[in-house]
Design an enzyme around this catalytic site. Structure first.
Site, PDB file in Angstrom:
ATOM      1  N   GLU A   1       0.848  -1.379  -0.095  1.00 17.43           N
ATOM      2  CA  GLU A   1       0.376   0.677  -0.034  1.00 17.43           C
ATOM      3  C   GLU A   1       1.000   0.811   0.256  1.00 17.43           C
ATOM      4  OE1 GLU A   1      -3.655  -0.702   2.452  1.00 17.43           O
ATOM      5  OE2 GLU A   1      -4.041   1.869   2.302  1.00 17.43           O
TER       6      GLU A   1
ATOM      7  N   LYS B   1     -15.794  -9.410   8.377  1.00 12.72           N
ATOM      8  CA  LYS B   1     -14.225 -10.364   7.767  1.00 12.72           C
ATOM      9  C   LYS B   1     -15.077 -11.506   6.877  1.00 12.72           C
ATOM     10  CE  LYS B   1     -10.446  -7.590   7.591  1.00 12.72           C
ATOM     11  NZ  LYS B   1      -9.960  -7.535   6.931  1.00 12.72           N
TER      12      LYS B   1
ATOM     13  N   GLU C   1     -14.160 -13.243  -5.337  1.00 13.45           N
ATOM     14  CA  GLU C   1     -12.674 -13.316  -6.364  1.00 13.45           C
ATOM     15  C   GLU C   1     -11.711 -13.658  -5.222  1.00 13.45           C
ATOM     16  OE1 GLU C   1     -14.797 -11.201  -5.287  1.00 13.45           O
ATOM     17  OE2 GLU C   1     -14.036  -8.613  -4.109  1.00 13.45           O
TER      18      GLU C   1
ATOM     19  N   CYS D   1     -10.377  -1.410  14.779  1.00 10.52           N
ATOM     20  CA  CYS D   1     -10.738  -2.903  15.124  1.00 10.52           C
ATOM     21  C   CYS D   1     -10.893  -2.660  16.444  1.00 10.52           C
ATOM     22  CB  CYS D   1      -9.887  -3.492  14.312  1.00 10.52           C
ATOM     23  SG  CYS D   1      -9.695  -3.199  12.953  1.00 10.52           S
TER      24      CYS D   1
END
Lengths: 463, 194, 195
Positions: free
Chosen positions: A164, A243, A251, A388
C-alpha cells in the site's frame, strides 16, 4: 458467495423490543422498523460492522417463553449447545461448526491467523481486566486447540504496508487516482462499493491483511511445509463480523484457492476455548510459528484508528526520501472517533492525510471529493468507533456504558505492545525482506500484484 | 416450577366435600369395600375454620421443601413438579411435621387393600398384652398424581373454591398484575412531575 | 415528623424505550463478583424488575416496598422483613412456597433458580426421584428488588438507563415539593380573588 449476500448480521424478532438503540449506532441506517416493534436489517445497506450486536440489550429472559427454544436459537446462530451466556436479539451467524470439522479432519492442515486486536481483548472473556494484553496465552490456546500452524495477521499487516505504501508513492509520483483510500476495513470497502461506486478507483487495490495472510498461507506457507494448498484450511481470528463477508468474496482466490476458509470472531474463539475446557487464565505463554508471524510494531498498530496511516507514513516517507524518518511516532493520526487531518513533509513532497474513525464521519469527506474539493493524498477509514479494537466481533460488554473504558484499555495495550517490538517499521521486518527476496520479488511486482491485490464490485449504479 | 392447589377463602363454604373426595381418591379399594371394612377417612387436606376465614389447606409443594430437607431417610423426593412421599422409606420420625411451616403434614397408618401393614419387630406392650403395631407414615397432598381427572378436591368442590397454581397460572397472574400496574402508572398524569 | 416511608424505584413510561439495559444491569449488580463481558455471564440473567410491553405502554415494573407489605405478611417462615427502609427477602430462609408471588399485587416477585458464583445452589436433602442416582434439586427462591442494598452507588437500574427513565421515589419529599409549589402559585395569584 458474496453475491448471494444474505448478510451475517441478524436481529431475532422474538427478542427485539424495538428500542432502536442499534439504529442509533448503525453507520449506514440499515436498521428498519417502528419504535417498539421488532427491527429488521436492510442487507443491501448493511456493512456487517456488528455495532448493533455490541449495543443490543434485548436478551432472552428465562422468565419468558419464546416460540423458538434456546436450543434451536443456538443452532440457528451456529453456537455451541453448551453455551451458558444469555442470547441477545442482534447477533451474527457463527462459523464454529466449519472450524471444528476442519480441526477434526486429519486430512486438513489448519493454518490460523490472529488479527492484532485479538490479543488485547480475548482475555476479557475469561474474566481478566478489560484490555489485558495476552499474545502468549492466545498462541498457547490456539496450540492446545490443535491448529497445525499458528500464524499472525500482523505479519500480513506489514506486507500490506509494503504494497500500500508503494502504491501510494506510485500514485503520487506517477499521477494515479488521488486521494487514495485504505482498503483493509471490509465494511468501509462495501460502503464505497454501494454508496459511492464512482469513487472505487480511489480505493487501494491492496487486499486486506487477512486476505494477504490467507494467500501467503496457501502459497509461500504451503511451500514451506510441503503441503498441497488444497489440503490447507485457513482460519482467521478477527475482532470483526464483516471479515466473514470479506473472506467469502468470490474474487479472493488469486492463488487458485480461497484465501480464507473460515473466520471466527473473538467471541467465537472464546466459546471454542471454553467448550474444549482449556483453562485460559493458567495457560503458559507460547509463541506464534515462523515464518508468517514476525511483525513490526507498525503492523500491530493496524487495530487502532490511525494505525494504518502511521505505519504507512513511516514506510512511504522512507521510500520517497530514502532517509530514516526523524520521529517514528506520528501523534496527530492517533486519537478517538472523528476526523484527523495532517501533513507529512517527505523531502519536497507534502503528503496530506486524513484519518476517519466511525463510518458516518466519512460522508462529508466523500462529498468533498465528489465536488472536486479534496486536496489531500491519502485517507484511512475504519468503520468502528475507534478502529478494530472496538469491532463488532469483540467481547460484548454486559453494559454498553463499559464500552468506552474497554476501548481505552485495548488501545493503551495496543501502544504498549507496539513499544515492545524490536522493529518499528514494516519494511525493516526481516521476514518481510525475506519473503520479497525468496518469493514475491518486489512490491507491486508481477507476482505480488497478482497475489496481493484485488478488484472491487460496484453494488449499484453511480450517483 | 412446582404446582400446588390453593383454596379460596372468599368462595369456600366449608362443606368438607374436598376432604371426603381426597380420602376416596387415595383408596386402593372401592368405597363400598372400604365402608364394609370400616376404614376411617384419611384426608390429605384439612378444612380449617378461624375467626378470619374458612378454607381448606394442603401442601404448597415448596421448591426448597423444608420437609424434604429435614428428612434423614430421603423419603420425600421431587418428581414431575411435585414433592412426593416414598412411604416405604418413611420411618415415622415426624421431623417433617415440625419442619413444615404450614402444618400441612399428617402421620397416618399405612395400609394396602384396606389392610393395615404391621411391623415385624416393633410391638406395643400394654395391659392387654403385646400387640402388633401398624406402620405409621407421613402422608400429604400429591396433587392426585396419576388420577386421570386431576385433583379430586378441585373436581368435587361445589363452590369452585380451588385453583391449581402452576407455572402457567403464575406467569399469567404476574403478567396481568404487571400490565395493570403499568397501565395505571401511564394513565396517572401526576405520578411523574419531572 | 412522623414515620419514615420506604422509598422505591419507579419508571417513567414516557421516557422508557424498552431496551432492557435495566434488567441486565440488575442481574449484573446482584452477582458477588464483577462481570464485564457477556461471555462471563455463566448463569441466566434473572432480573428483579420486568419490562412490560403492551400496545401503548412500555416500562419496567418493580417492587414498591409497600409499608404493609402483603408478601411479608403472607410468608410462612418470616423470610421477608424490612431492613433500612427496604423490604428484603432473606434467601436463606425462603422455602420457595410462592405465597408471596401470589400475594403481591404488582407481580414484582419472581421465583429464581439459586446460584452462587456461577454454580447452582443444591438442596441438602431434597433429591429428584430417580432409581439409579441421587440428584440434588437446585434451590429456587423468591427474588425481588432490594434497591441494591449492598451497592454503594444505589440502584444499578437507575444508573444504567440510557434515557434516565428510572428514578428513586422519595414520596415525602415529593409531597413537600408539591405542597410548596401550590402555596407559591396560590400566593402569587391570591390577590386576584381574595378582594
Amino acid at each position: 458467495m458474496a453475491d448471494k449476500n444474505q448478510g451475517n448480521i441478524k436481529i431475532d424478532i422474538e427478542l427485539c423490543t424495538g428500542c432502536r438503540r442499534c439504529a442509533e449506532v448503525c453507520p449506514v441506517d440499515a436498521i428498519e422498523g417502528n419504535d417498539g416493534s421488532s427491527q429488521s436489517i436492510n442487507i443491501d445497506k448493511c456493512v456487517m460492522c456488528g455495532q448493533c450486536i455490541q449495543i443490543c440489550s434485548a436478551y432472552a429472559s428465562v422468565f419468558e417463553e419464546y416460540p423458538t427454544s434456546r436450543e434451536k436459537k443456538l443452532l440457528e446462530r451456529n453456537l455451541p449447545e453448551t453455551l451458558t451466556e444469555p442470547l441477545f436479539a442482534a447477533y451474527s451467524i457463527g462459523d464454529l461448526p466449519k472450524v471444528k470439522e476442519a480441526l477434526a479432519n486429519s486430512a486438513k492442515f489448519t493454518m490460523v491467523q490472529c488479527a492484532p486486536a485479538v490479543r488485547v481483548s480475548i482475555a476479557e472473556e475469561f474474566g481478566m481486566p478489560l484490555g489485558s494484553l495476552v499474545p502468549g496465552k492466545l498462541a498457547a490456546a490456539l496450540r492446545q486447540l490443535g491448529f497445525n500452524k499458528i500464524y499472525d495477521t500482523n505479519f500480513a499487516a506489514d506486507l500490506t504496508i509494503m504494497e500500500e505504501g508503494s502504491e501510494l508513492v506510485q500514485r503520487i509520483t506517477e499521477g494515479g487516482t488521488l486521494p487514495m483510500f485504505t482498503s483493509c476495513c471490509p465494511a468501509w470497502v462495501k460502503f464505497v462499493e454501494r454508496e459511492y461506486p464512482e469513487l472505487i478507483p480511489h480505493l487501494s487495490s491492496c487486499k486486506s491483511p487477512q486476505q494477504m495472510a490467507g494467500t501467503m498461507f496457501k502459497t509461500y506457507g504451503a511451500e514451506k511445509d510441503s503441503i498441497e494448498p488444497e489440503n490447507i484450511f485457513s482460519i482467521a481470528i478477527m475482532p470483526c463480523t464483516c471479515k466473514k463477508f470479506e473472506a467469502e468474496r468470490p474474487e479472493m482466490n488469486t492463488s487458485g484457492y480461497q484465501d480464507v476458509d473460515a473466520v471466527l470472531t473473538v467471541r467465537e474463539l472464546a466459546y471454542l476455548i471454553k467448550e474444549v475446557g482449556i483453562d485460559f487464565n493458567s495457560l503458559l505463554e507460547s509463541s506464534f510459528d515462523k515464518p508468517l508471524s514476525m511483525y513490526s510494531g507498525a503492523g500491530h498498530l493496524f487495530c487502532a484508528t490511525g494505525g494504518v496511516m502511521e505505519a504507512a507514513i513511516r514506510t512511504a516517507y522512507e521510500m520517497i526520501t530514502e532517509e530514516p524518518i526523524s520521529d517514528v511516532n506520528i501523534q496527530y493520526v492517533r486519537g478517538g472517533q472523528g476526523i484527523r487531518r495532517g501533513v507529512v513533509k517527505a523531502g519536497d513532497l507534502k503528503v496530506k492525510t486524513v484519518v476517519v474513525s466511525g463510518l458516518k464521519n466519512v460522508v462529508p469527506i466523500l462529498e468533498e471529493i465528489k465536488q472536486g474539493d479534496a486536496d489531500f493524498h491519502f485517507m484511512e477509514v475504519m468503520t468502528c468507533p475507534v478502529g478494530c479494537v472496538s469491532g463488532g466481533g469483540q467481547p460484548k460488554m454486559l453494559l454498553p456504558k463499559d464500552n468506552d473504558i474497554s476501548f481505552k484499555n485495548r488501545i493503551s495495550s495496543t501502544y504498549r505492545h507496539y513499544e515492545d517490538q524490536i522493529y518499528r517499521k514494516s519494511h525493516e521486518n526481516p521476514e518481510i525482506k525475506a519473503i520479497y527476496q525468496k518469493f514475491l520479488g518486489e512490491p507491486l511486482g508481477q507476482k505480488s500484484h497478482h497475489l496481493l491485490h484485488t478488484e472491487y464490485t460496484p453494488r449499484r449504479e453511480g450517483k | 416450577m412446582n404446582a400446588f392447589i390453593l383454596g379460596n377463602p372468599e368462595k369456600c363454604i366449608g362443606c368438607k366435600a374436598c376432604e371426603i373426595a381426597c380420602s376416596v381418591a387415595h383408596l386402593d379399594i372401592s368405597v363400598v369395600k372400604a365402608n364394609e371394612m370400616n376404614i376411617p377417612f384419611i384426608s390429605r387436606l384439612n378444612l380449617v375454620r378461624t375467626s378470619a376465614a374458612t378454607m381448606p389447606v394442603q401442601c404448597r409443594q415448596c421448591e426448597d421443601a423444608p420437609c424434604a430437607n429435614v428428612c434423614s431417610v430421603g423419603a420425600i423426593v421431587h418428581k414431575d413438579n411435585c414433592n412426593i412421599v416414598l412411604e416405604e422409606k418413611c420411618i415415622g420420625c415426624k421431623e417433617c411435621m415440625l419442619a413444615c411451616p404450614f402444618g400441612m403434614l399428617e402421620m397416618q397408618p399405612k395400609s394396602a387393600q384396606g389392610e393395615m401393614e404391621f411391623q415385624a419387630g416393633l410391638k406395643v406392650e400394654s395391659i392387654n398384652g403385646e400387640q402388633q403395631k401398624a406402620y405409621v407414615v407421613m402422608q400429604k397432598c400429591d396433587l392426585c398424581t396419576g388420577r386421570a381427572e386431576g385433583p379430586a378436591c378441585i373436581e368435587v368442590c361445589p363452590a369452585n373454591a380451588f385453583v391449581i397454581v402452576n407455572s402457567e397460572f403464575i406467569r399469567r397472574n404476574l403478567n396481568q398484575k404487571r400490565i395493570s400496574s403499568a397501565q395505571e402508572i401511564a394513565k396517572c398524569r401526576y405520578i411523574r412531575n419531572s | 415528623m412522623g414515620i419514615q416511608l420506604n422509598s422505591f424505584v419507579l419508571a417513567d413510561p414516557k421516557k422508557c424505550i424498552g431496551c432492557k439495559v435495566c434488567e441486565v444491569a440488575c442481574a449484573v449488580a446482584h452477582r458477588s463478583e464483577e462481570l464485564k463481558t457477556v461471555g462471563n455471564m455463566d448463569v441466566p440473567i434473572m432480573p428483579r424488575l420486568y419490562l412490560v410491553r403492551i400496545a401503548d405502554v412500555t416500562m419496567p415494573i418493580q417492587c414498591r416496598h409497600c409499608e404493609d407489605a402483603p408478601c411479608a405478611n403472607i410468608c410462612p417462615v418470616s423470610a421477608i422483613t424490612q431492613i433500612d427502609n427496604k423490604i428484603i427477602i432473606n434467601e436463606e430462609k425462603c422455602i420457595g412456597c410462592k405465597s408471596c408471588m401470589i400475594a403481591c399485587p404488582f407481580g414484582a416477585i419472581e421465583l429464581a433458580a439459586a446460584y452462587k458464583e456461577g454454580r447452582p445452589i443444591l438442596q441438602n436433602l431434597l433429591t429428584l426421584n430417580s432409581e439409579d442416582e441421587f440428584i440434588h434439586k437446585q434451590s429456587a427462591v423468591a427474588s425481588k428488588c432490594d434497591l441494591c442494598i449492598d451497592r454503594s452507588n444505589g440502584p444499578a437500574c437507575i444508573e444504567a438507563c440510557p434515557r434516565q427513565a428510572l428514578s428513586y421515589e422519595n414520596v415525602k419529599m415529593e409531597k413537600k415539593r408539591r405542597n410548596a409549589e401550590i402555596v407559591s402559585k396560590t400566593g402569587a395569584t391570591i390577590k386576584n380573588f381574595m378582594v
